[in-house]
Scaffold this motif. Structure first.
Motif, short mmCIF file in Angstrom:
data_model
loop_
_atom_site.label_atom_id
_atom_site.label_comp_id
_atom_site.label_asym_id
_atom_site.label_seq_id
_atom_site.Cartn_x
_atom_site.Cartn_y
_atom_site.Cartn_z
N ILE A 151 33.32 45.56 39.31
CA ILE A 151 32.98 44.94 38.04
C ILE A 151 34.14 44.08 37.53
O ILE A 151 33.95 42.93 37.11
CB ILE A 151 32.60 46.01 36.99
CG1 ILE A 151 31.22 46.59 37.30
CG2 ILE A 151 32.62 45.42 35.57
CD1 ILE A 151 30.83 47.76 36.43
N PHE A 152 35.35 44.64 37.58
CA PHE A 152 36.51 43.91 37.04
C PHE A 152 37.04 42.84 37.99
O PHE A 152 37.79 41.96 37.57
CB PHE A 152 37.61 44.90 36.68
CG PHE A 152 37.31 45.70 35.44
CD1 PHE A 152 37.37 45.12 34.18
CD2 PHE A 152 36.93 47.03 35.53
CE1 PHE A 152 37.08 45.84 33.03
CE2 PHE A 152 36.63 47.77 34.40
CZ PHE A 152 36.70 47.18 33.14
N GLU A 153 36.65 42.93 39.28
CA GLU A 153 37.11 41.94 40.24
C GLU A 153 35.99 40.99 40.67
O GLU A 153 36.21 40.15 41.54
CB GLU A 153 37.68 42.63 41.48
CG GLU A 153 39.08 43.19 41.30
CD GLU A 153 40.12 42.09 41.17
OE1 GLU A 153 40.42 41.43 42.17
OE2 GLU A 153 40.63 41.88 40.04
N PHE A 154 34.83 41.12 40.06
CA PHE A 154 33.67 40.36 40.53
C PHE A 154 33.92 38.85 40.44
O PHE A 154 33.70 38.12 41.42
CB PHE A 154 32.43 40.72 39.72
CG PHE A 154 31.17 40.10 40.26
CD1 PHE A 154 30.52 40.65 41.35
CD2 PHE A 154 30.64 38.95 39.69
CE1 PHE A 154 29.37 40.07 41.87
CE2 PHE A 154 29.50 38.36 40.20
CZ PHE A 154 28.86 38.93 41.29
N ASN A 155 34.35 38.38 39.30
CA ASN A 155 34.56 36.93 39.14
C ASN A 155 35.72 36.42 39.97
O ASN A 155 35.72 35.26 40.39
CB ASN A 155 34.78 36.60 37.66
CG ASN A 155 33.51 36.72 36.85
OD1 ASN A 155 32.41 36.55 37.36
ND2 ASN A 155 33.66 37.03 35.56
N ASN A 156 36.70 37.28 40.20
CA ASN A 156 37.89 36.85 40.95
C ASN A 156 37.64 36.79 42.46
O ASN A 156 38.27 36.00 43.16
CB ASN A 156 39.05 37.81 40.69
CG ASN A 156 39.53 37.75 39.25
OD1 ASN A 156 39.42 36.72 38.60
ND2 ASN A 156 40.04 38.86 38.75
N TYR A 157 36.73 37.64 42.95
CA TYR A 157 36.56 37.72 44.41
C TYR A 157 35.12 37.94 44.87
O TYR A 157 34.60 37.20 45.69
CB TYR A 157 37.45 38.84 44.97
CG TYR A 157 37.33 39.02 46.46
CD1 TYR A 157 37.94 38.14 47.35
CD2 TYR A 157 36.57 40.07 47.00
CE1 TYR A 157 37.82 38.28 48.72
CE2 TYR A 157 36.45 40.24 48.37
CZ TYR A 157 37.07 39.34 49.23
OH TYR A 157 36.93 39.50 50.58
N TYR A 158 34.48 38.96 44.32
CA TYR A 158 33.22 39.42 44.91
C TYR A 158 32.03 38.49 44.69
O TYR A 158 31.07 38.53 45.46
CB TYR A 158 32.89 40.83 44.41
CG TYR A 158 33.85 41.86 44.95
CD1 TYR A 158 33.79 42.26 46.28
CD2 TYR A 158 34.86 42.39 44.15
CE1 TYR A 158 34.69 43.17 46.79
CE2 TYR A 158 35.77 43.31 44.66
CZ TYR A 158 35.67 43.70 45.98
OH TYR A 158 36.57 44.59 46.49
N LYS A 159 32.07 37.64 43.68
CA LYS A 159 30.94 36.74 43.48
C LYS A 159 30.80 35.76 44.65
O LYS A 159 29.70 35.27 44.92
CB LYS A 159 31.10 35.97 42.17
CG LYS A 159 32.23 34.96 42.14
CD LYS A 159 32.24 34.20 40.81
CE LYS A 159 33.34 33.16 40.79
NZ LYS A 159 33.36 32.41 39.50
N MET A 196 42.04 43.43 34.98
CA MET A 196 42.36 42.89 33.66
C MET A 196 41.11 42.72 32.79
O MET A 196 40.01 42.47 33.29
CB MET A 196 43.05 41.52 33.80
CG MET A 196 44.27 41.50 34.72
SD MET A 196 45.68 42.42 34.08
CE MET A 196 46.19 41.36 32.72
N ILE A 197 41.32 42.88 31.49
CA ILE A 197 40.34 42.46 30.49
C ILE A 197 41.05 41.38 29.68
O ILE A 197 41.82 41.69 28.77
CB ILE A 197 39.90 43.61 29.58
CG1 ILE A 197 39.27 44.74 30.39
CG2 ILE A 197 38.90 43.11 28.54
CD1 ILE A 197 38.87 45.94 29.55
N GLY A 198 40.82 40.13 30.03
CA GLY A 198 41.58 39.05 29.41
C GLY A 198 43.05 39.23 29.78
O GLY A 198 43.40 39.38 30.95
#
Length: 256
Positions: free
Chosen positions: A66-74, A223-225
């Motif tokens: 969930i926290f790494e989705f935008n950075n890598y998993y998408k 990270m959250i922001g």
């Protein structure tokens, strides 16, 4: 640093998996002992473990993704299910475990806090050992350090923390040692303190305290922001610990 322990019938067996499995075995053996200190049937705890463990792994992975989705998993959806190289967040596992144990205890009429007490020392010793899986994966390390600084550590640590020409803080080691110290405190408490919930809350507070400071050294924080997620959760854990211990020692009736 080779993350592969052995190759069996053409399949790579990773050090990460070997170490996690070893930690689980040690934790189960220890729990058999702590159950006797709280008059809890080990068979009941073993049943809870068999239900909880796969869900905790899913929770740990889901939290991380969930926290790494935008950075890598998408862009790498197929890697969501690949945990052989790491990518399990302990906070996700803890949250899932507490929720499942609570629901199971409520359904079976068992004492929730007593169950957490017997599990806490086992969990922290497994975490202490599990951090060495991060070492073999060369992950969960801190920022760059000098050759002079890293030379204070054993040579194999120096070699493991020499990544792409740079030495890094062995934060996995800091947390492993901290968790071992927390285990010793919890092992003492479970022998000396009879109030339900004290051991579990002490685990939460002490682990969170160490994790807060160690997380500040890491380079791979979720990270959250601009906020490190683990530090935010750690602050929450410390607050819950203090509030819970205050309630227990003020004599409030247990309702869990």
């Amino acid at each position: 640093m080779d993350p592969v322990a052995i190759r069996l019938f053409g399949i790579d067996i990773m050090w990460y998996g070997v170490i996690i499995s070893t930690g689980i075995i040690i934790a189960l053996l220890l729990t058999e002992y702590t159950c006797k200190l709280r008059d809890i049937k080990y068979d009941d705890v073993l049943t809870i473990f068999l239900i909880t463990f796969p869900l905790a792994v899913i929770g740990a992975r889901l939290y991380y993704v969930i926290f790494e989705f935008n950075n890598y998993y998408k862009d790498n959806l197929g890697d969501i299910f690949n945990i052989r190289q790491g990518g399990l967040a302990i906070h996700g596992a803890i949250i899932t475990t507490v929720l499942v144990v609570y629901l199971y205890a409520k359904k079976k009429g068992m004492n929730f806090l007593a169950l957490l007490d017997v599990a806490a020392p086992s969990l922290i010793i497994a975490q202490s050992l599990g951090r060495w899986g991060n070492f073999f994966n060369q992950e969960a390390h801190g920022g760059p350090v000098s050759k002079e600084f890293i030379s204070m550590f054993p040579e194999f640590i120096q070699k493991g923390m020499f990544i792409d020409g740079t030495y890094y803080h062995p934060t996995f080691l800091y947390e492993s040692i901290w968790n071992l110290a927390v285990f010793l405190v919890l092992f003492y408490l479970i022998h000396k303190v009879r109030k339900r919930g004290v051991v579990a809350l002490s685990y939460l507070g002490l682990y969170s305290l160490g994790r807060f400071f160690i997380e500040g050294l890491r380079t791979d924080s979720l990270m959250i922001g601009p906020i490190r997620t683990a530090q935010l959760i750690s602050i929450l854990g410390i607050v819950i610990c203090i509030a819970g211990l205050f309630m227990i020692y003020k004599g409030r009736k247990e309702s869990l």
